[in-house]
Design a protein around this motif. Sequence first.
Motif, PDB file in Angstrom:
ATOM      1  N   LEU A 211       0.862  -1.103  -0.019  1.00  0.00           N
ATOM      2  CA  LEU A 211      -0.063   0.133   0.179  1.00  0.00           C
ATOM      3  C   LEU A 211       0.822   1.372  -0.118  1.00  0.00           C
ATOM      4  CD1 LEU A 211      -2.608   1.502   0.266  1.00  0.00           C
ATOM      5  CD2 LEU A 211      -2.764   0.965   2.696  1.00  0.00           C
ATOM      6  N   GLU A 212       2.067   1.197   0.725  1.00  0.00           N
ATOM      7  CA  GLU A 212       3.031   2.114   1.078  1.00  0.00           C
ATOM      8  C   GLU A 212       3.214   2.894  -0.495  1.00  0.00           C
ATOM      9  OE1 GLU A 212       6.576   1.600   2.852  1.00  0.00           O
ATOM     10  OE2 GLU A 212       6.936   3.737   3.248  1.00  0.00           O
TER      11      GLU A 212
ATOM     12  N   PHE B 205       1.448   3.369  -3.292  1.00  0.00           N
ATOM     13  CA  PHE B 205       0.440   3.919  -3.787  1.00  0.00           C
ATOM     14  C   PHE B 205      -0.137   5.009  -2.905  1.00  0.00           C
ATOM     15  CE2 PHE B 205       0.104  -0.640  -5.221  1.00  0.00           C
ATOM     16  CZ  PHE B 205       0.030  -0.473  -6.594  1.00  0.00           C
ATOM     17  N   GLN B 206       0.418   5.203  -1.618  1.00  0.00           N
ATOM     18  CA  GLN B 206      -0.479   6.028  -0.741  1.00  0.00           C
ATOM     19  C   GLN B 206      -0.522   7.551  -1.373  1.00  0.00           C
ATOM     20  OE1 GLN B 206       1.469   5.965   3.055  1.00  0.00           O
ATOM     21  NE2 GLN B 206       3.575   6.445   2.332  1.00  0.00           N
ATOM     22  N   TRP B 207       0.368   8.017  -1.814  1.00  0.00           N
ATOM     23  CA  TRP B 207       0.205   9.312  -2.125  1.00  0.00           C
ATOM     24  C   TRP B 207      -0.094   9.629  -3.682  1.00  0.00           C
ATOM     25  CZ3 TRP B 207      -0.091  11.458   2.112  1.00  0.00           C
ATOM     26  CH2 TRP B 207       0.816  11.279   3.053  1.00  0.00           C
ATOM     27  N   LEU B 208      -0.315   8.642  -4.369  1.00  0.00           N
ATOM     28  CA  LEU B 208      -0.707   8.416  -5.970  1.00  0.00           C
ATOM     29  C   LEU B 208      -2.238   9.054  -6.032  1.00  0.00           C
ATOM     30  CD1 LEU B 208       1.109   5.566  -7.434  1.00  0.00           C
ATOM     31  CD2 LEU B 208       2.037   7.824  -6.939  1.00  0.00           C
ATOM     32  N   THR B 209      -2.566   9.778  -7.275  1.00  0.00           N
ATOM     33  CA  THR B 209      -3.933   9.732  -7.873  1.00  0.00           C
ATOM     34  C   THR B 209      -4.234   8.567  -8.156  1.00  0.00           C
ATOM     35  OG1 THR B 209      -3.287  10.597 -10.014  1.00  0.00           O
ATOM     36  CG2 THR B 209      -3.538  12.096  -8.198  1.00  0.00           C
ATOM     37  N   PRO B 210      -5.758   8.150  -8.344  1.00  0.00           N
ATOM     38  CA  PRO B 210      -6.275   7.125  -8.970  1.00  0.00           C
ATOM     39  C   PRO B 210      -5.523   6.719 -10.241  1.00  0.00           C
ATOM     40  CG  PRO B 210      -7.958   8.225  -8.196  1.00  0.00           C
ATOM     41  CD  PRO B 210      -6.853   9.251  -8.041  1.00  0.00           C
TER      42      PRO B 210
ATOM     43  N   SER C  89      -1.865   5.820 -10.139  1.00  0.00           N
ATOM     44  CA  SER C  89      -1.811   4.263  -9.500  1.00  0.00           C
ATOM     45  C   SER C  89      -2.133   3.290 -10.657  1.00  0.00           C
ATOM     46  CB  SER C  89      -2.687   3.816  -8.490  1.00  0.00           C
ATOM     47  OG  SER C  89      -4.044   3.498  -8.673  1.00  0.00           O
ATOM     48  N   ALA C  90      -2.720   3.663 -11.828  1.00  0.00           N
ATOM     49  CA  ALA C  90      -2.999   2.975 -12.670  1.00  0.00           C
ATOM     50  C   ALA C  90      -1.914   2.512 -13.706  1.00  0.00           C
ATOM     51  CB  ALA C  90      -4.231   3.177 -13.498  1.00  0.00           C
TER      52      ALA C  90
ATOM     53  N   VAL D  52       1.262   2.527 -12.621  1.00  0.00           N
ATOM     54  CA  VAL D  52       2.267   2.373 -11.819  1.00  0.00           C
ATOM     55  C   VAL D  52       3.534   1.162 -12.490  1.00  0.00           C
ATOM     56  CG1 VAL D  52       1.521   0.457 -10.121  1.00  0.00           C
ATOM     57  CG2 VAL D  52       2.713   2.401  -9.114  1.00  0.00           C
TER      58      VAL D  52
ATOM     59  N   THR E  97      -9.207   0.472  -8.863  1.00  0.00           N
ATOM     60  CA  THR E  97      -7.885   1.072  -9.404  1.00  0.00           C
ATOM     61  C   THR E  97      -6.812   0.134  -8.139  1.00  0.00           C
ATOM     62  OG1 THR E  97      -7.873   2.722  -7.466  1.00  0.00           O
ATOM     63  CG2 THR E  97      -8.689   3.285  -9.383  1.00  0.00           C
ATOM     64  N   PRO E  98      -5.684   0.200  -8.857  1.00  0.00           N
ATOM     65  CA  PRO E  98      -4.708  -0.286  -7.909  1.00  0.00           C
ATOM     66  C   PRO E  98      -4.316  -0.018  -6.515  1.00  0.00           C
ATOM     67  CG  PRO E  98      -3.900  -0.162 -10.252  1.00  0.00           C
ATOM     68  CD  PRO E  98      -5.202   0.604 -10.105  1.00  0.00           C
ATOM     69  N   LYS E  99      -4.554   1.327  -6.353  1.00  0.00           N
ATOM     70  CA  LYS E  99      -4.562   1.965  -5.167  1.00  0.00           C
ATOM     71  C   LYS E  99      -5.615   1.526  -4.294  1.00  0.00           C
ATOM     72  CE  LYS E  99      -4.478   6.570  -2.888  1.00  0.00           C
ATOM     73  NZ  LYS E  99      -3.736   7.723  -2.971  1.00  0.00           N
TER      74      LYS E  99
ATOM     75  N   ALA F 141      -4.966  -2.231  -3.300  1.00  0.00           N
ATOM     76  CA  ALA F 141      -3.877  -2.355  -2.280  1.00  0.00           C
ATOM     77  C   ALA F 141      -4.578  -2.006  -0.920  1.00  0.00           C
ATOM     78  CB  ALA F 141      -3.031  -1.538  -2.775  1.00  0.00           C
TER      79      ALA F 141
ATOM     80  N   ASN G 139      -5.675   9.752   1.620  1.00  0.00           N
ATOM     81  CA  ASN G 139      -4.313   9.436   1.645  1.00  0.00           C
ATOM     82  C   ASN G 139      -3.679   9.409   3.298  1.00  0.00           C
ATOM     83  OD1 ASN G 139      -4.577   9.290  -1.070  1.00  0.00           O
ATOM     84  ND2 ASN G 139      -3.173  11.308  -1.611  1.00  0.00           N
TER      85      ASN G 139
ATOM     86  N   ALA H  64      -4.419   6.140   4.774  1.00  0.00           N
ATOM     87  CA  ALA H  64      -3.448   5.295   4.184  1.00  0.00           C
ATOM     88  C   ALA H  64      -2.264   5.412   4.885  1.00  0.00           C
ATOM     89  CB  ALA H  64      -3.546   5.405   2.778  1.00  0.00           C
TER      90      ALA H  64
ATOM     91  N   VAL I   9      -0.133   2.879   7.261  1.00  0.00           N
ATOM     92  CA  VAL I   9       1.394   2.288   6.830  1.00  0.00           C
ATOM     93  C   VAL I   9       2.216   2.551   8.017  1.00  0.00           C
ATOM     94  CG1 VAL I   9       2.988   2.863   5.268  1.00  0.00           C
ATOM     95  CG2 VAL I   9       0.999   2.365   4.286  1.00  0.00           C
TER      96      VAL I   9
END
Lengths: 116, 116, 116, 116
Positions: free
Chosen positions: A44-45, A47-52, A55-56, A58, B28-30, B33, D31, D34, D38
Amino acid sequence: MTEPLDVAGLQRRLVEFAAARDWQPYHTPKNLAAALSVEASELLEIFQWLTPEESARVMSDPGTAHRVTDEVADVLAYLLQLCATLGVDPLAALAAKIERNERRFPVPGGGGPEAT
Amino acid sequence: MTEPLDVAGLQRRLVEFAAARDWQPYHTPKNLAAALSVEASELLEIFQWLTPEESARVMSDPGTAHRVTDEVADVLAYLLQLCATLGVDPLAALAAKIERNERRFPVPGGGGPEAT
Amino acid sequence: MTEPLDVAGLQRRLVEFAAARDWQPYHTPKNLAAALSVEASELLEIFQWLTPEESARVMSDPGTAHRVTDEVADVLAYLLQLCATLGVDPLAALAAKIERNERRFPVPGGGGPEAT
Amino acid sequence: MTEPLDVAGLQRRLVEFAAARDWQPYHTPKNLAAALSVEASELLEIFQWLTPEESARVMSDPGTAHRVTDEVADVLAYLLQLCATLGVDPLAALAAKIERNERRFPVPGGGGPEAT
Protein backbone atom coordinates in the motif's frame (compact mmCIF):
# COMPACT_ATOMS: atom_id res chain seq x y z
CA MET A 1 13.80 -23.75 -11.99
CA THR A 2 12.13 -26.91 -13.15
CA GLU A 3 9.74 -26.98 -10.19
CA PRO A 4 6.14 -26.33 -11.32
CA LEU A 5 4.69 -22.92 -10.48
CA ASP A 6 1.65 -24.07 -8.58
CA VAL A 7 0.47 -22.97 -5.17
CA ALA A 8 1.12 -26.32 -3.46
CA GLY A 9 4.67 -26.51 -4.83
CA LEU A 10 5.51 -22.97 -3.76
CA GLN A 11 3.97 -23.56 -0.36
CA ARG A 12 6.13 -26.67 0.10
CA ARG A 13 9.27 -24.75 -0.85
CA LEU A 14 8.41 -21.98 1.63
CA VAL A 15 7.91 -24.48 4.43
CA GLU A 16 11.17 -26.28 3.62
CA PHE A 17 12.98 -22.93 3.37
CA ALA A 18 11.86 -21.96 6.89
CA ALA A 19 12.55 -25.43 8.33
CA ALA A 20 16.10 -25.49 6.92
CA ARG A 21 16.83 -22.23 8.75
CA ASP A 22 15.09 -23.25 12.01
CA TRP A 23 12.60 -20.42 11.63
CA GLN A 24 9.52 -22.45 12.62
CA PRO A 25 9.48 -21.23 16.25
CA TYR A 26 8.92 -17.72 14.89
CA HIS A 27 6.22 -18.86 12.47
CA THR A 28 3.29 -19.01 14.87
CA PRO A 29 -0.05 -18.20 13.20
CA LYS A 30 -0.12 -14.93 15.13
CA ASN A 31 3.34 -13.85 13.92
CA LEU A 32 2.61 -14.87 10.33
CA ALA A 33 -0.67 -12.93 10.39
CA ALA A 34 1.22 -9.86 11.67
CA ALA A 35 3.92 -10.28 8.99
CA LEU A 36 1.25 -10.65 6.28
CA SER A 37 -0.39 -7.44 7.45
CA VAL A 38 2.97 -5.61 7.51
CA GLU A 39 3.79 -6.74 3.96
CA ALA A 40 0.33 -5.71 2.69
CA SER A 41 1.04 -2.25 4.14
CA GLU A 42 4.40 -2.11 2.36
CA LEU A 43 2.50 -2.75 -0.87
CA LEU A 44 0.00 0.00 0.00
CA GLU A 45 2.87 2.38 0.79
CA ILE A 46 3.82 2.40 -2.91
CA PHE A 47 0.38 3.79 -3.76
CA GLN A 48 -0.37 6.01 -0.76
CA TRP A 49 0.32 9.45 -2.31
CA LEU A 50 -0.69 8.60 -5.90
CA THR A 51 -3.84 9.81 -7.62
CA PRO A 52 -6.13 7.04 -8.94
CA GLU A 53 -4.75 7.75 -12.45
CA GLU A 54 -1.12 7.60 -11.34
CA SER A 55 -1.81 4.35 -9.49
CA ALA A 56 -3.09 2.83 -12.78
CA ARG A 57 0.25 3.60 -14.49
CA VAL A 58 2.46 2.24 -11.72
CA MET A 59 3.92 -0.63 -13.77
CA SER A 60 5.22 1.67 -16.51
CA ASP A 61 8.19 2.65 -14.32
CA PRO A 62 10.58 -0.33 -14.14
CA GLY A 63 11.81 0.47 -10.62
CA THR A 64 8.30 0.77 -9.21
CA ALA A 65 7.16 -2.30 -11.14
CA HIS A 66 9.93 -4.32 -9.54
CA ARG A 67 9.02 -3.02 -6.09
CA VAL A 68 5.33 -3.87 -6.60
CA THR A 69 6.18 -7.39 -7.83
CA ASP A 70 8.46 -7.94 -4.86
CA GLU A 71 5.82 -6.88 -2.33
CA VAL A 72 3.18 -9.05 -4.04
CA ALA A 73 5.57 -11.99 -3.57
CA ASP A 74 6.01 -11.16 0.13
CA VAL A 75 2.26 -10.96 0.74
CA LEU A 76 1.66 -14.27 -1.05
CA ALA A 77 4.59 -15.90 0.79
CA TYR A 78 3.22 -15.09 4.23
CA LEU A 79 -0.34 -15.97 3.20
CA LEU A 80 0.79 -19.42 2.00
CA GLN A 81 2.91 -20.00 5.11
CA LEU A 82 0.03 -19.02 7.36
CA CYS A 83 -2.27 -21.40 5.46
CA ALA A 84 0.30 -24.22 5.71
CA THR A 85 0.56 -23.72 9.48
CA LEU A 86 -3.21 -23.62 9.95
CA GLY A 87 -4.11 -26.36 7.45
CA VAL A 88 -6.26 -23.98 5.39
CA ASP A 89 -6.52 -24.53 1.61
CA PRO A 90 -6.46 -20.96 0.25
CA LEU A 91 -7.80 -21.82 -3.23
CA ALA A 92 -10.72 -23.82 -1.83
CA ALA A 93 -11.41 -20.99 0.64
CA LEU A 94 -11.53 -18.47 -2.20
CA ALA A 95 -13.70 -20.68 -4.44
CA ALA A 96 -16.22 -21.09 -1.60
CA LYS A 97 -16.19 -17.33 -0.96
CA ILE A 98 -16.78 -16.50 -4.64
CA GLU A 99 -19.79 -18.81 -4.66
CA ARG A 100 -21.21 -17.23 -1.52
CA ASN A 101 -20.68 -13.77 -3.03
CA GLU A 102 -22.38 -14.77 -6.29
CA ARG A 103 -25.50 -15.56 -4.26
CA ARG A 104 -25.10 -12.52 -1.98
CA PHE A 105 -24.61 -9.95 -4.74
CA PRO A 106 -26.81 -11.07 -7.66
CA VAL A 107 -26.02 -9.34 -10.95
CA PRO A 108 -28.45 -6.43 -11.52
CA GLY A 109 -30.86 -7.36 -14.30
CA GLY A 110 -30.07 -11.00 -13.83
CA GLY A 111 -27.02 -11.39 -16.06
CA GLY A 112 -26.10 -14.42 -18.06
CA PRO A 113 -27.90 -15.77 -21.13
CA GLU A 114 -30.73 -17.35 -19.11
CA ALA A 115 -31.78 -13.92 -17.90
CA THR A 116 -33.13 -12.84 -21.28
CA MET B 1 -18.58 -26.32 -9.16
CA THR B 2 -16.64 -28.09 -11.88
CA GLU B 3 -14.33 -25.13 -12.49
CA PRO B 4 -10.71 -26.07 -11.67
CA LEU B 5 -9.27 -24.66 -8.46
CA ASP B 6 -6.23 -22.97 -9.94
CA VAL B 7 -5.07 -19.41 -9.46
CA ALA B 8 -5.70 -18.34 -13.06
CA GLY B 9 -9.25 -19.72 -13.01
CA LEU B 10 -10.11 -18.04 -9.72
CA GLN B 11 -8.57 -14.78 -10.92
CA ARG B 12 -10.73 -14.90 -14.07
CA ARG B 13 -13.86 -15.50 -12.00
CA LEU B 14 -13.04 -12.56 -9.71
CA VAL B 15 -12.52 -10.24 -12.68
CA GLU B 16 -15.79 -11.39 -14.31
CA PHE B 17 -17.60 -11.03 -10.98
CA ALA B 18 -16.51 -7.40 -10.65
CA ALA B 19 -17.18 -6.61 -14.32
CA ALA B 20 -20.74 -8.03 -14.16
CA ARG B 21 -21.48 -5.64 -11.27
CA ASP B 22 -19.75 -2.60 -12.85
CA TRP B 23 -17.27 -2.46 -9.99
CA GLN B 24 -14.18 -1.86 -12.16
CA PRO B 25 -14.15 1.94 -11.60
CA TYR B 26 -13.59 1.23 -7.91
CA HIS B 27 -10.88 -1.33 -8.59
CA THR B 28 -7.94 1.00 -9.16
CA PRO B 29 -4.62 -0.49 -8.05
CA LYS B 30 -4.56 2.00 -5.18
CA ASN B 31 -8.01 1.00 -3.91
CA LEU B 32 -7.27 -2.72 -4.25
CA ALA B 33 -3.99 -2.30 -2.35
CA ALA B 34 -5.90 -0.51 0.44
CA ALA B 35 -8.58 -3.22 0.50
CA LEU B 36 -5.91 -5.94 0.61
CA SER B 37 -4.28 -4.23 3.58
CA VAL B 38 -7.64 -3.84 5.35
CA GLU B 39 -8.45 -7.55 4.89
CA ALA B 40 -4.99 -8.59 6.12
CA SER B 41 -5.71 -6.56 9.26
CA GLU B 42 -9.06 -8.29 9.71
CA LEU B 43 -7.17 -11.57 9.66
CA LEU B 44 -4.67 -10.22 12.22
CA GLU B 45 -7.55 -9.02 14.41
CA ILE B 46 -8.50 -12.65 15.09
CA PHE B 47 -5.05 -13.23 16.63
CA GLN B 48 -4.31 -9.88 18.28
CA TRP B 49 -5.01 -10.79 21.92
CA LEU B 50 -4.00 -14.47 21.74
CA THR B 51 -0.85 -15.94 23.24
CA PRO B 52 1.44 -17.73 20.75
CA GLU B 53 0.08 -21.05 22.09
CA GLU B 54 -3.57 -20.00 21.73
CA SER B 55 -2.85 -18.78 18.20
CA ALA B 56 -1.57 -22.27 17.30
CA ARG B 57 -4.91 -23.81 18.34
CA VAL B 58 -7.13 -21.36 16.51
CA MET B 59 -8.57 -23.88 14.05
CA SER B 60 -9.90 -26.16 16.79
CA ASP B 61 -12.86 -23.84 17.37
CA PRO B 62 -15.25 -24.20 14.40
CA GLY B 63 -16.48 -20.60 14.53
CA THR B 64 -12.97 -19.15 14.60
CA ALA B 65 -11.82 -21.61 11.93
CA HIS B 66 -14.60 -20.38 9.64
CA ARG B 67 -13.69 -16.77 10.29
CA VAL B 68 -9.99 -17.41 9.57
CA THR B 69 -10.82 -19.25 6.33
CA ASP B 70 -13.11 -16.43 5.25
CA GLU B 71 -10.48 -13.74 5.86
CA VAL B 72 -7.83 -15.82 4.04
CA ALA B 73 -10.21 -15.89 1.06
CA ASP B 74 -10.66 -12.10 1.20
CA VAL B 75 -6.90 -11.46 1.29
CA LEU B 76 -6.29 -13.81 -1.64
CA ALA B 77 -9.22 -12.31 -3.59
CA TYR B 78 -7.86 -8.75 -3.39
CA LEU B 79 -4.30 -9.91 -4.07
CA LEU B 80 -5.41 -11.72 -7.25
CA GLN B 81 -7.55 -8.79 -8.39
CA LEU B 82 -4.67 -6.37 -7.81
CA CYS B 83 -2.36 -8.66 -9.80
CA ALA B 84 -4.92 -8.93 -12.64
CA THR B 85 -5.19 -5.13 -12.82
CA LEU B 86 -1.41 -4.64 -12.79
CA GLY B 87 -0.51 -7.58 -15.04
CA VAL B 88 1.62 -9.18 -12.32
CA ASP B 89 1.91 -13.00 -12.19
CA PRO B 90 1.84 -13.70 -8.42
CA LEU B 91 3.19 -17.27 -8.65
CA ALA B 92 6.12 -16.24 -10.87
CA ALA B 93 6.79 -13.30 -8.53
CA LEU B 94 6.91 -15.64 -5.53
CA ALA B 95 9.10 -18.23 -7.30
CA ALA B 96 11.60 -15.51 -8.20
CA LYS B 97 11.56 -14.21 -4.62
CA ILE B 98 12.16 -17.67 -3.14
CA GLU B 99 15.20 -18.12 -5.39
CA ARG B 100 16.58 -14.73 -4.40
CA ASN B 101 16.04 -15.58 -0.73
CA GLU B 102 17.75 -18.97 -1.11
CA ARG B 103 20.88 -17.11 -2.25
CA ARG B 104 20.46 -14.33 0.31
CA PHE B 105 19.96 -16.58 3.35
CA PRO B 106 22.18 -19.64 2.79
CA VAL B 107 21.41 -22.57 5.07
CA PRO B 108 23.83 -22.59 8.04
CA GLY B 109 26.27 -25.44 7.61
CA GLY B 110 25.36 -25.80 3.98
CA GLY B 111 22.20 -27.83 4.34
CA GLY B 112 21.17 -30.93 2.47
CA PRO B 113 22.90 -34.34 2.58
CA GLU B 114 25.43 -33.30 -0.08
CA ALA B 115 26.83 -30.69 2.27
CA THR B 116 28.46 -33.24 4.51
CA MET C 1 -16.84 14.88 32.91
CA THR C 2 -14.76 17.49 34.66
CA GLU C 3 -11.47 15.72 33.95
CA PRO C 4 -9.23 17.88 31.73
CA LEU C 5 -8.88 16.79 28.11
CA ASP C 6 -5.14 16.47 27.97
CA VAL C 7 -3.08 13.56 26.73
CA ALA C 8 -1.65 12.64 30.16
CA GLY C 9 -5.10 12.62 31.75
CA LEU C 10 -6.62 10.47 29.02
CA GLN C 11 -3.66 8.11 29.14
CA ARG C 12 -4.11 7.71 32.90
CA ARG C 13 -7.82 6.93 32.47
CA LEU C 14 -7.04 4.32 29.80
CA VAL C 15 -4.49 2.61 32.04
CA GLU C 16 -6.90 2.62 35.00
CA PHE C 17 -9.72 1.35 32.77
CA ALA C 18 -7.62 -1.65 31.68
CA ALA C 19 -6.32 -2.31 35.21
CA ALA C 20 -9.85 -2.31 36.70
CA ARG C 21 -10.82 -5.04 34.21
CA ASP C 22 -7.61 -7.08 34.63
CA TRP C 23 -6.73 -6.57 30.98
CA GLN C 24 -3.02 -5.81 31.54
CA PRO C 25 -1.85 -9.36 30.72
CA TYR C 26 -3.25 -8.81 27.21
CA HIS C 27 -1.66 -5.39 26.89
CA THR C 28 1.86 -6.44 25.93
CA PRO C 29 3.59 -3.94 23.63
CA LYS C 30 3.30 -6.47 20.81
CA ASN C 31 -0.46 -6.91 21.25
CA LEU C 32 -1.05 -3.17 21.58
CA ALA C 33 0.98 -2.52 18.41
CA ALA C 34 -1.14 -5.13 16.59
CA ALA C 35 -4.36 -3.59 17.92
CA LEU C 36 -3.21 -0.09 16.89
CA SER C 37 -2.52 -1.35 13.38
CA VAL C 38 -5.92 -3.08 13.21
CA GLU C 39 -7.74 0.09 14.31
CA ALA C 40 -5.81 2.22 11.78
CA SER C 41 -7.02 -0.21 9.09
CA GLU C 42 -10.60 0.14 10.29
CA LEU C 43 -10.21 3.89 9.79
CA LEU C 44 -8.77 3.31 6.31
CA GLU C 45 -11.65 0.97 5.48
CA ILE C 46 -14.07 3.94 5.60
CA PHE C 47 -12.09 5.59 2.77
CA GLN C 48 -10.98 2.62 0.69
CA TRP C 49 -13.47 2.88 -2.21
CA LEU C 50 -13.90 6.69 -2.15
CA THR C 51 -12.49 9.06 -4.74
CA PRO C 52 -10.17 11.78 -3.35
CA GLU C 53 -13.09 14.24 -3.67
CA GLU C 54 -15.55 11.96 -1.86
CA SER C 55 -12.98 11.40 0.90
CA ALA C 56 -12.81 15.18 1.45
CA ARG C 57 -16.59 15.30 2.08
CA VAL C 58 -16.72 12.37 4.48
CA MET C 59 -17.76 14.41 7.53
CA SER C 60 -20.88 15.81 5.84
CA ASP C 61 -22.72 12.51 6.41
CA PRO C 62 -23.53 12.23 10.15
CA GLY C 63 -23.31 8.43 10.24
CA THR C 64 -19.91 8.36 8.53
CA ALA C 65 -18.69 11.29 10.64
CA HIS C 66 -19.55 9.34 13.79
CA ARG C 67 -17.76 6.26 12.49
CA VAL C 68 -14.63 8.29 11.61
CA THR C 69 -14.60 9.95 15.03
CA ASP C 70 -14.98 6.60 16.74
CA GLU C 71 -12.09 5.02 14.83
CA VAL C 72 -9.88 8.07 15.50
CA ALA C 73 -10.57 7.52 19.21
CA ASP C 74 -9.62 3.83 18.95
CA VAL C 75 -6.33 4.60 17.18
CA LEU C 76 -5.42 7.25 19.76
CA ALA C 77 -6.45 4.95 22.63
CA TYR C 78 -4.11 2.14 21.57
CA LEU C 79 -1.31 4.58 20.74
CA LEU C 80 -1.51 6.11 24.23
CA GLN C 81 -1.71 2.72 25.92
CA LEU C 82 1.30 1.48 23.94
CA CYS C 83 3.23 4.62 24.94
CA ALA C 84 2.24 4.17 28.59
CA THR C 85 3.49 0.58 28.56
CA LEU C 86 6.76 1.49 26.86
CA GLY C 87 7.42 4.74 28.74
CA VAL C 88 7.42 6.78 25.51
CA ASP C 89 6.21 10.40 25.59
CA PRO C 90 4.27 10.71 22.32
CA LEU C 91 4.18 14.53 22.25
CA ALA C 92 7.93 14.84 22.87
CA ALA C 93 8.54 12.15 20.22
CA LEU C 94 6.48 14.10 17.68
CA ALA C 95 8.11 17.45 18.55
CA ALA C 96 11.57 15.91 18.03
CA LYS C 97 10.45 14.39 14.73
CA ILE C 98 9.05 17.70 13.44
CA GLU C 99 12.36 19.40 14.19
CA ARG C 100 14.32 16.67 12.40
CA ASN C 101 11.97 16.95 9.42
CA GLU C 102 12.31 20.74 9.32
CA ARG C 103 16.05 20.25 8.80
CA ARG C 104 15.60 17.29 6.44
CA PHE C 105 13.06 18.94 4.14
CA PRO C 106 14.03 22.63 3.97
CA VAL C 107 11.33 24.88 2.54
CA PRO C 108 12.02 25.55 -1.18
CA GLY C 109 13.17 29.15 -1.59
CA GLY C 110 14.32 29.24 2.01
CA GLY C 111 11.21 30.31 3.87
CA GLY C 112 11.27 32.32 7.04
CA PRO C 113 12.04 36.04 7.33
CA GLU C 114 15.77 35.68 6.49
CA ALA C 115 14.88 34.31 3.08
CA THR C 116 13.64 37.63 1.75
CA MET D 1 12.05 24.70 21.22
CA THR D 2 9.97 27.10 23.24
CA GLU D 3 6.70 26.01 21.59
CA PRO D 4 4.46 24.23 24.12
CA LEU D 5 4.14 20.47 23.73
CA ASP D 6 0.39 20.27 23.43
CA VAL D 7 -1.66 18.52 20.78
CA ALA D 8 -3.09 21.70 19.27
CA GLY D 9 0.36 23.30 18.98
CA LEU D 10 1.89 20.22 17.35
CA GLN D 11 -1.07 19.93 14.99
CA ARG D 12 -0.61 23.55 13.92
CA ARG D 13 3.09 23.00 13.25
CA LEU D 14 2.32 19.91 11.16
CA VAL D 15 -0.23 21.80 9.07
CA GLU D 16 2.17 24.73 8.56
CA PHE D 17 4.98 22.30 7.70
CA ALA D 18 2.90 20.69 4.95
CA ALA D 19 1.59 24.04 3.66
CA ALA D 20 5.10 25.54 3.41
CA ARG D 21 6.09 22.60 1.16
CA ASP D 22 2.89 22.64 -0.93
CA TRP D 23 2.01 19.13 0.24
CA GLN D 24 -1.69 19.82 0.87
CA PRO D 25 -2.85 18.35 -2.49
CA TYR D 26 -1.45 15.01 -1.32
CA HIS D 27 -3.05 15.29 2.11
CA THR D 28 -6.57 14.15 1.25
CA PRO D 29 -8.28 12.32 4.12
CA LYS D 30 -8.00 9.11 2.12
CA ASN D 31 -4.23 9.46 1.63
CA LEU D 32 -3.65 10.46 5.26
CA ALA D 33 -5.67 7.44 6.45
CA ALA D 34 -3.54 5.19 4.22
CA ALA D 35 -0.32 6.79 5.50
CA LEU D 36 -1.48 6.40 9.13
CA SER D 37 -2.16 2.72 8.52
CA VAL D 38 1.24 2.25 6.83
CA GLU D 39 3.04 3.89 9.78
CA ALA D 40 1.12 1.79 12.31
CA SER D 41 2.33 -1.28 10.42
CA GLU D 42 5.92 -0.03 10.55
CA LEU D 43 5.52 0.14 14.31
CA LEU D 44 4.10 -3.39 14.38
CA GLU D 45 6.98 -4.62 12.20
CA ILE D 46 9.37 -3.97 15.12
CA PHE D 47 7.39 -6.46 17.24
CA GLN D 48 6.30 -9.05 14.69
CA TRP D 49 8.79 -11.85 15.47
CA LEU D 50 9.20 -11.11 19.20
CA THR D 51 7.78 -13.23 22.01
CA PRO D 52 5.47 -11.38 24.44
CA GLU D 53 8.38 -11.26 26.90
CA GLU D 54 10.85 -9.88 24.36
CA SER D 55 8.28 -7.28 23.30
CA ALA D 56 8.10 -6.06 26.91
CA ARG D 57 11.87 -5.40 26.93
CA VAL D 58 12.02 -3.56 23.62
CA MET D 59 13.05 -0.20 25.08
CA SER D 60 16.16 -1.61 26.76
CA ASP D 61 18.01 -1.63 23.42
CA PRO D 62 18.82 1.99 22.49
CA GLY D 63 18.59 1.40 18.73
CA THR D 64 15.20 -0.28 18.96
CA ALA D 65 13.99 2.32 21.46
CA HIS D 66 14.84 5.07 18.98
CA ARG D 67 13.06 3.24 16.18
CA VAL D 68 9.93 2.72 18.32
CA THR D 69 9.88 6.38 19.36
CA ASP D 70 10.28 7.47 15.75
CA GLU D 71 7.38 5.31 14.53
CA VAL D 72 5.17 6.51 17.41
CA ALA D 73 5.86 10.05 16.20
CA ASP D 74 4.92 9.14 12.62
CA VAL D 75 1.64 7.53 13.69
CA LEU D 76 0.71 10.54 15.83
CA ALA D 77 1.74 12.96 13.05
CA TYR D 78 -0.59 11.40 10.48
CA LEU D 79 -3.40 11.02 13.02
CA LEU D 80 -3.20 14.72 13.91
CA GLN D 81 -3.00 15.78 10.27
CA LEU D 82 -6.00 13.62 9.40
CA CYS D 83 -7.94 15.14 12.30
CA ALA D 84 -6.97 18.67 11.21
CA THR D 85 -8.20 17.99 7.68
CA LEU D 86 -11.48 16.47 8.88
CA GLY D 87 -12.14 18.89 11.74
CA VAL D 88 -12.14 16.09 14.31
CA ASP D 89 -10.93 16.82 17.87
CA PRO D 90 -8.99 13.65 18.76
CA LEU D 91 -8.90 14.27 22.53
CA ALA D 92 -12.65 14.93 22.71
CA ALA D 93 -13.26 11.84 20.54
CA LEU D 94 -11.21 9.70 22.91
CA ALA D 95 -12.84 11.15 26.05
CA ALA D 96 -16.29 10.36 24.62
CA LYS D 97 -15.17 6.85 23.72
CA ILE D 98 -13.78 6.16 27.20
CA GLU D 99 -17.09 7.21 28.72
CA ARG D 100 -19.04 4.94 26.36
CA ASN D 101 -16.68 2.06 27.19
CA GLU D 102 -17.05 2.65 30.92
CA ARG D 103 -20.79 2.07 30.51
CA ARG D 104 -20.32 -0.78 28.03
CA PHE D 105 -17.79 -2.77 30.09
CA PRO D 106 -18.76 -2.27 33.75
CA VAL D 107 -16.10 -3.30 36.22
CA PRO D 108 -16.78 -6.83 37.55
CA GLY D 109 -17.93 -6.60 41.12
CA GLY D 110 -18.99 -3.01 40.64
CA GLY D 111 -15.77 -1.11 41.21
CA GLY D 112 -15.53 2.37 42.63
CA PRO D 113 -16.02 3.36 46.27
CA GLU D 114 -19.83 3.07 46.13
CA ALA D 115 -19.55 -0.60 45.32
CA THR D 116 -18.35 -1.53 48.76
